[in-house]
Each structure stands twice: as C-alpha cells, then as structure tokens.
Design a protein around this motif. Structure first.
Motif, PDB file in Angstrom:
ATOM      1  N   ALA A  20       0.824  -1.205   0.000  1.00 45.15           N
ATOM      2  CA  ALA A  20       0.000   0.000   0.000  1.00 45.15           C
ATOM      3  C   ALA A  20       0.851   1.244   0.000  1.00 45.15           C
ATOM      4  O   ALA A  20       0.560   2.215  -0.689  1.00 45.15           O
ATOM      5  N   THR A  21       1.935   1.232   0.764  1.00 45.93           N
ATOM      6  CA  THR A  21       2.809   2.391   0.854  1.00 45.93           C
ATOM      7  C   THR A  21       3.373   2.761  -0.504  1.00 45.93           C
ATOM      8  O   THR A  21       3.385   3.916  -0.906  1.00 45.93           O
ATOM      9  N   THR A  22       3.834   1.766  -1.257  1.00 48.25           N
ATOM     10  CA  THR A  22       4.396   2.026  -2.571  1.00 48.25           C
ATOM     11  C   THR A  22       3.365   2.683  -3.474  1.00 48.25           C
ATOM     12  O   THR A  22       3.650   3.627  -4.203  1.00 48.25           O
ATOM     13  N   THR A  23       2.111   2.195  -3.409  1.00 45.45           N
ATOM     14  CA  THR A  23       1.067   2.749  -4.250  1.00 45.45           C
ATOM     15  C   THR A  23       0.707   4.162  -3.841  1.00 45.45           C
ATOM     16  O   THR A  23       0.451   5.023  -4.670  1.00 45.45           O
ATOM     17  N   TRP A  24       0.663   4.426  -2.523  1.00 43.63           N
ATOM     18  CA  TRP A  24       0.281   5.755  -2.048  1.00 43.63           C
ATOM     19  C   TRP A  24       1.194   6.838  -2.593  1.00 43.63           C
ATOM     20  O   TRP A  24       0.749   7.904  -2.961  1.00 43.63           O
ATOM     21  N   VAL A  25       2.494   6.557  -2.633  1.00 39.91           N
ATOM     22  CA  VAL A  25       3.439   7.570  -3.070  1.00 39.91           C
ATOM     23  C   VAL A  25       3.158   7.993  -4.502  1.00 39.91           C
ATOM     24  O   VAL A  25       3.284   9.152  -4.864  1.00 39.91           O
ATOM     25  N   ALA A  26       2.701   7.037  -5.333  1.00 37.49           N
ATOM     26  CA  ALA A  26       2.515   7.323  -6.748  1.00 37.49           C
ATOM     27  C   ALA A  26       1.080   7.699  -7.099  1.00 37.49           C
ATOM     28  O   ALA A  26       0.798   8.133  -8.201  1.00 37.49           O
ATOM     29  N   ALA A  27       0.131   7.504  -6.153  1.00 41.49           N
ATOM     30  CA  ALA A  27      -1.279   7.658  -6.492  1.00 41.49           C
ATOM     31  C   ALA A  27      -1.635   9.117  -6.763  1.00 41.49           C
ATOM     32  O   ALA A  27      -1.231  10.008  -6.036  1.00 41.49           O
ATOM     33  N   ALA A  28      -2.421   9.331  -7.820  1.00 43.23           N
ATOM     34  CA  ALA A  28      -2.918  10.670  -8.112  1.00 43.23           C
ATOM     35  C   ALA A  28      -4.221  10.932  -7.377  1.00 43.23           C
ATOM     36  O   ALA A  28      -4.490  12.049  -6.953  1.00 43.23           O
ATOM     37  N   ASP A  29      -5.061   9.917  -7.241  1.00 42.64           N
ATOM     38  CA  ASP A  29      -6.353  10.044  -6.581  1.00 42.64           C
ATOM     39  C   ASP A  29      -6.401   9.097  -5.392  1.00 42.64           C
ATOM     40  O   ASP A  29      -6.280   7.886  -5.543  1.00 42.64           O
ATOM     41  N   ILE A  30      -6.603   9.657  -4.210  1.00 42.34           N
ATOM     42  CA  ILE A  30      -6.705   8.865  -2.992  1.00 42.34           C
ATOM     43  C   ILE A  30      -8.193   8.686  -2.712  1.00 42.34           C
ATOM     44  O   ILE A  30      -8.885   9.645  -2.359  1.00 42.34           O
ATOM     45  N   THR A  31      -8.692   7.475  -2.886  1.00 43.88           N
ATOM     46  CA  THR A  31     -10.125   7.218  -2.762  1.00 43.88           C
ATOM     47  C   THR A  31     -10.383   6.071  -1.797  1.00 43.88           C
ATOM     48  O   THR A  31      -9.495   5.263  -1.503  1.00 43.88           O
ATOM     49  N   GLY A  32     -11.633   6.002  -1.341  1.00 47.70           N
ATOM     50  CA  GLY A  32     -12.020   4.898  -0.477  1.00 47.70           C
ATOM     51  C   GLY A  32     -13.499   4.938  -0.149  1.00 47.70           C
ATOM     52  O   GLY A  32     -14.129   6.001  -0.206  1.00 47.70           O
ATOM     53  N   THR A 206     -20.570  10.118  -3.942  1.00 48.11           N
ATOM     54  CA  THR A 206     -21.725   9.319  -4.347  1.00 48.11           C
ATOM     55  C   THR A 206     -22.103   8.343  -3.242  1.00 48.11           C
ATOM     56  O   THR A 206     -21.253   7.961  -2.429  1.00 48.11           O
ATOM     57  N   SER A 207     -23.368   7.960  -3.238  1.00 42.29           N
ATOM     58  CA  SER A 207     -23.828   6.918  -2.321  1.00 42.29           C
ATOM     59  C   SER A 207     -24.148   5.632  -3.065  1.00 42.29           C
ATOM     60  O   SER A 207     -24.655   4.679  -2.469  1.00 42.29           O
ATOM     61  N   SER A 208     -23.857   5.609  -4.353  1.00 41.25           N
ATOM     62  CA  SER A 208     -24.212   4.445  -5.176  1.00 41.25           C
ATOM     63  C   SER A 208     -23.011   3.914  -5.949  1.00 41.25           C
ATOM     64  O   SER A 208     -23.130   3.529  -7.115  1.00 41.25           O
ATOM     65  N   GLY A 209     -21.862   3.893  -5.294  1.00 41.86           N
ATOM     66  CA  GLY A 209     -20.670   3.372  -5.938  1.00 41.86           C
ATOM     67  C   GLY A 209     -20.662   1.856  -6.002  1.00 41.86           C
ATOM     68  O   GLY A 209     -21.402   1.166  -5.291  1.00 41.86           O
ATOM     69  N   ASP A 210     -19.803   1.335  -6.846  1.00 39.73           N
ATOM     70  CA  ASP A 210     -19.646  -0.116  -7.027  1.00 39.73           C
ATOM     71  C   ASP A 210     -18.170  -0.442  -6.857  1.00 39.73           C
ATOM     72  O   ASP A 210     -17.344  -0.003  -7.657  1.00 39.73           O
ATOM     73  N   ILE A 211     -17.844  -1.189  -5.812  1.00 40.47           N
ATOM     74  CA  ILE A 211     -16.459  -1.503  -5.515  1.00 40.47           C
ATOM     75  C   ILE A 211     -16.288  -3.013  -5.395  1.00 40.47           C
ATOM     76  O   ILE A 211     -17.041  -3.657  -4.645  1.00 40.47           O
ATOM     77  N   PRO A 212     -15.350  -3.602  -6.099  1.00 37.92           N
ATOM     78  CA  PRO A 212     -15.102  -5.036  -5.948  1.00 37.92           C
ATOM     79  C   PRO A 212     -14.834  -5.387  -4.488  1.00 37.92           C
ATOM     80  O   PRO A 212     -14.125  -4.673  -3.781  1.00 37.92           O
ATOM     81  N   ALA A 217     -24.482  -1.337  -3.322  1.00 33.20           N
ATOM     82  CA  ALA A 217     -24.021   0.038  -3.501  1.00 33.20           C
ATOM     83  C   ALA A 217     -23.308   0.531  -2.252  1.00 33.20           C
ATOM     84  O   ALA A 217     -23.637   0.134  -1.133  1.00 33.20           O
ATOM     85  N   VAL A 218     -22.326   1.402  -2.458  1.00 31.67           N
ATOM     86  CA  VAL A 218     -21.523   1.890  -1.344  1.00 31.67           C
ATOM     87  C   VAL A 218     -21.107   3.334  -1.605  1.00 31.67           C
ATOM     88  O   VAL A 218     -20.939   3.750  -2.761  1.00 31.67           O
ATOM     89  N   ASP A 219     -20.967   4.115  -0.534  1.00 37.26           N
ATOM     90  CA  ASP A 219     -20.452   5.480  -0.650  1.00 37.26           C
ATOM     91  C   ASP A 219     -18.987   5.440  -1.081  1.00 37.26           C
ATOM     92  O   ASP A 219     -18.226   4.572  -0.627  1.00 37.26           O
TER      93      ASP A 219
END
Length: 246
Positions: A20-32, A206-212, A217-219
């Motif tokens: 996760a740390t490696t990805t965070w450094v390069a990520a343009a969009d921090i989402t969750g 959004t309150s209707s997201g789709d996440i694997p 639905a999820v925020d």
C-alpha cells in the motif's frame, strides 16, 4: 493461535502495508469507501484485499452510534483492513438528544485509539439535530469534539452535508479548525463547502458506488490533500514524504 499462524498473519499484514505504501506515493487520486453493517448483507464479509486491489487506499468504518450501538462488524473489518493494507478511518453517528461526553467515551473505548499504523483521525458523523436548536447543537458538537480529541490525541474530522450545516448549525464558522468531510452528490467539479471552511479534506461524491469486494451500492470518497501527504495523515510507515497535520 499458534506461533506459526501468528507469524503468517503478521507477514501478510506487513506485506499489505508495504504494498500500500508504494502505491500511495505514486497515487494521483486517494479514494475509499465508507462502510457500516449495511455493507454486510446476509452477514457476508467484505473482501478488503479486493477493495485494495481496486485502487482504494482507505475506508471509513462506522464504529458506534448514540450510547448503545456498536457496529457488529467493526472488529472483523478493522482487522481485515489492517491485513489488506487499507487505512482505517472510524466514525461515530451522533445522537444529539443524548449527552456528548458519554458518546465520545463509548466511541473511544470501541476503537481503542486512532494513532496506530494505518489510522486516520476520529470522525464525528453529524447529520441529525434531534430537534436541538442551532445554539444547543453547536454547544453539543464542541463538547463531543473536545472529548474525543482528549481521548484519542488527534484533532477529529467532521462529516456533514451542506444543507444540514447551513440550517441545523446556522452555517456557523466556529469549526473551521477541524478537517471537513463533506457529502455532496450533485456531480459538480467541487463540493459545496459550508460554514466558512476554506477547503474540504474528504468528499463523499456518491452513495451508489460499485467496488469489488463489497456487496451492493456503497459510498465513495476522495481525499483532497488538505492535510498534507496522505501517508503521514494515515500513519503509514515508510511513506517517503512529510507528515500531514493531525
């Protein structure tokens, strides 16, 4: 748990954190996402490795509500998030018809601190006035936030939505020193920011997201960078950049 099993869990956790740390450094969009018991239909679990693999670096997890509710999936989700390398925010759903200090104490007892690895600060979910007039609700909110900050050692985040703040809180600007998590689903380039806040920290888009990995639905939320480097703000080790404010 045997020593071998414990070592295996710790190894998996360390791998998840480092990945996760490696990805965070390069990520343009921090989402969750943010999740509660609703995201466990039929008692099913969340696959946090799938959430992380889909590019989501954090999640906000409901911990408590009022004086007598604890999310029954809080502990299992917290542990699984850690192992998968997903940073954890936790929130308390406010019931302002009940005193704030005991609610803050319940929350702080359940989450067992917000200063560990992969921990974001505490969140107050404020979207129900319980009939209190603005001056009383403002006082309630100050008391809750002061108590949680004393118990967790970090400045809490406020979650709300524009219309609620403008009406129930009389659009007060007394809380601009707290990071803002704003809910605004209108599809604009930026959310509406009430209460004199200079900017937002998290935006629930959004309150209707789709996440694997999450059933139904999820925020979905995005981090703005307002508190600095996300690795620092979320207590991620070896992030390679400066800590954000807390």
């Amino acid at each position: 748990m045997t020593g071998h099993s414990l070592m295996k869990v710790l190894t998996i956790a360390a791998t998840g954190i480092l990945t996760a740390t490696t990805t965070w450094v390069a990520a343009a969009d921090i989402t969750g996402p943010d999740v509660a018991s609703w995201q466990h239909p039929g008692g099913g679990g969340i696959n946090w490795f799938a959430v992380r693999a889909a590019g989501h670096q954090f999640a906000m997890l409901k911990a408590t509500e009022g004086l007598d509710y604890v999310n029954p999936y809080f502990v299992s989700d917290s542990l699984a998030m850690r192992v998968a390398g997903v940073a954890r925010g936790t929130y308390h759903f406010a019931r302002p018809n009940l005193p704030p200090e005991p609610q803050a104490a319940l929350y702080a007892t359940v989450v067992l601190g917000q200063n560990g690895l992969l921990d974001l600060p505490a969140v107050l979910d404020l979207e129900d006035s319980a009939g209190l007039p603005p001056d009383a609700l403002i006082d309630w909110t100050h008391r809750y936030l002061n108590t949680v900050q004393a118990l967790t050692g970090r400045r809490p985040i406020i979650y709300t939505y524009p219309r609620f703040w403008q009406t129930a809180m009389a659009d007060t600007n007394q809380f601009t020193s707290y990071p803002l998590w704003i809910a605004d689903y209108r599809g604009n380039d930026q959310p509406e920011v009430p209460g004199g806040w200079p900017t937002w920290t998290f935006w629930q888009t959004t309150s209707s997201g789709d996440i694997p990995g999450i059933g139904g639905a999820v925020d979905i939320n995005v981090y703005s960078g307002a508190q600095g480097d996300f690795g620092g703000y979320a207590n991620i080790p070896f992030s390679g950049s400066g800590r954000g404010s807390s």
